[in-house]
Scaffold this motif. Sequence first.
Motif, short mmCIF file in Angstrom:
data_model
loop_
_atom_site.label_atom_id
_atom_site.label_comp_id
_atom_site.label_asym_id
_atom_site.label_seq_id
_atom_site.Cartn_x
_atom_site.Cartn_y
_atom_site.Cartn_z
N ASN A 61 0.82 -1.22 0.00
CA ASN A 61 0.00 0.00 0.00
C ASN A 61 0.85 1.26 0.00
O ASN A 61 0.39 2.33 -0.36
N ARG A 62 2.09 1.13 0.44
CA ARG A 62 3.01 2.27 0.43
C ARG A 62 3.56 2.46 -0.97
O ARG A 62 4.05 1.51 -1.60
N ARG A 63 3.50 3.69 -1.42
CA ARG A 63 3.91 3.96 -2.80
C ARG A 63 5.36 3.57 -3.06
O ARG A 63 5.69 3.03 -4.12
N ASN B 270 -2.85 -8.77 0.13
CA ASN B 270 -1.85 -7.76 0.50
C ASN B 270 -2.48 -6.54 1.17
O ASN B 270 -1.83 -5.50 1.30
N ARG B 271 -3.74 -6.66 1.54
CA ARG B 271 -4.48 -5.58 2.22
C ARG B 271 -4.49 -4.28 1.42
O ARG B 271 -4.45 -3.19 1.97
N LEU B 272 -4.53 -4.40 0.11
CA LEU B 272 -4.56 -3.22 -0.75
C LEU B 272 -5.93 -2.54 -0.65
O LEU B 272 -6.95 -3.17 -0.89
N PHE B 273 -5.93 -1.26 -0.29
CA PHE B 273 -7.18 -0.51 -0.27
C PHE B 273 -7.17 0.61 -1.31
O PHE B 273 -8.18 1.27 -1.52
N GLN B 274 -6.06 0.84 -1.96
CA GLN B 274 -5.96 1.80 -3.05
C GLN B 274 -4.89 1.32 -4.03
O GLN B 274 -4.01 0.54 -3.68
N ASN C 164 -8.32 -8.54 -0.95
CA ASN C 164 -7.74 -7.28 -0.52
C ASN C 164 -8.84 -6.42 0.07
O ASN C 164 -9.88 -6.93 0.47
N GLU C 165 -8.66 -5.12 0.11
CA GLU C 165 -9.63 -4.24 0.77
C GLU C 165 -10.11 -3.13 -0.15
O GLU C 165 -10.38 -2.01 0.29
N GLU D 245 -11.02 2.52 -8.02
CA GLU D 245 -9.62 2.12 -7.90
C GLU D 245 -9.18 1.35 -9.14
O GLU D 245 -8.05 1.50 -9.61
N ASN E 13 -13.01 -8.85 -2.02
CA ASN E 13 -12.89 -7.41 -1.81
C ASN E 13 -14.27 -6.83 -1.49
O ASN E 13 -15.28 -7.29 -2.03
#
Length: 560
Positions: free
Chosen positions: A187-189, A214-218, A240-241, A247, A264
């Motif tokens: 999630n961190r750029r 990977n708990r990606l929310f964006q 993911n989220e 998105e 999701n």
Amino acid sequence: MRGVLKYQVRHTPYTMGHDKRRVKWHSEGQIRVTLWSNRKHLTREMGEDTRDGTQSSWFKITIPFGKKYDKTWLMNSLQSHCSVPFTPVDFHYVQHRARFFVQDASAASALMDVSYKICDEENKKIPIFVNTSAVPYSVRDKLAPEKMEQLKLTMSKRYEVSRKALDLQSLRYDPDLVGHGIDIILNRRNCMTAALQIIKMNFPELLSLDLHSNRLFQLDGLSDITQMVPTVRILNLSKNELNSTWELGKIKGLKLEELWLEGNPLCDTFPDQSTYVSAIRKCFPKLLRLDGRDLPPPITADVDRPDLIKPYKERYEGSDVVKSLVLQFLQQYYLIYDSGDRQSLLGAYHDEACFSLTIPFNPNDPDPSSLFEYFKYNRNMKNLKDPNLRFQLLKHTKRDIVCSLSVLPKTQHDFSSFILDTWFQSESMIFVCVNGVFKEVEGRSQGSVRAFSRTFIATPASNSSMFIVNDELFVRVATTCESQRAFSITVPTPSCSSEPTLSQEQQKMVLLFSMQSGMKPQWSQKCLQENEWNYTRAAQVFTMLKMKGTIPEEAFKQIP
């Protein structure tokens, strides 16, 4: 040199802050905003010190209301108009704005020169604002070389050469990373950027990427994949989220054929499966599989372009050419209309087209509610006296038309019932009238058979295709005789008694395949049978063989 813009204001004026604009009152309730010139101003500000004592060479590029533009289109437009090549860093959307960074004063200056020189599809000029900036997060927080090397080794172990597939599932908890005290959160750029850089350098022909769990929310960081790894065709984002298809719009530049999204939160926001599939296909039109399920092949008139209408340049050479063109157009139009995703009909209409719907006026009708789902859209002049309502029910622009078509009941048209007439044609226009029947396939009137008459007025487009400029639809209840004859023609099955009789579903598949491919039903059936009735695979095989020219001419239907 100074550029001058005028804005109407009704509130107390305010200063523009750090972006070095001057704001002055102007006569008649206006303010005058003076923008500093491009190169001189940027060159001067390059000498300003940043907080860490080093000179800034980074520039922030902001496009107001850029959120409504697709990243790929926006970047391609900027690159094509900009006199200096540039590399965008950290492209992302902030509220309604689009933003990225460049590390080159000449590129920043050239981008400022492009301001108000690019027009969007609504013919509105796009402004571009350029300011000096601190170092972007993804660069400032760039992984140390030793961490990059360990991440590269970890990803190499997860890469399957034969399938060109990379498994980054639950990457944060990989023992090789945890054991070295490296925390990779995608999630961190900066982490996602590092992963994409490794992919670009070491797996440039990647076809399949698994980002499961990977708990990606964006997907701001992943959006760079459209430029860095455009080869990806299979993407797993399950468990993911992600909360919104917005998105997914950040990566719609990928030509995905298979996508996994199950698990999701966004999957629970749709009322049914068809709506879900339709929404996802708006981002990825060529998608063939979703969450492990085969999808019907995307319906387009041409593999490489979105136009629904076949080339029209030969329309004056004889009635047979016009007849062939009209038949192809109607097959494509109604296959899409019946598919459930009528948004794909946008390409068939002119930007300023008109549409109206009419149902019969009969005060003695014993069952006036039989067409209740069409009544509120009815523009029948006999019973519509309010001029304002008449105007509202006449739909203008292609977007309003397709929105109106999308709320009408889902249908299945009987192609064998169609009666066609092209009763006028000229160099600038063609009139097509089609009569036939259809049945509603869901809702309160599911199974009801309707008769319809529809008149299309079309005009040639600049790209040798044609657009509908006027569409008039009349719907009524089918007569008993029409209902009995509807959908009565079945696909002939092989005469040999050893061959099993086709099921109703298989007959529909054959008929649809025959219409889409242009092959005779017997050949369409053969193609489907040889591919075990897998429609998607049969369509792929047909396309490949047709490109090679190995399908005999007798397999195709002759236009009478």
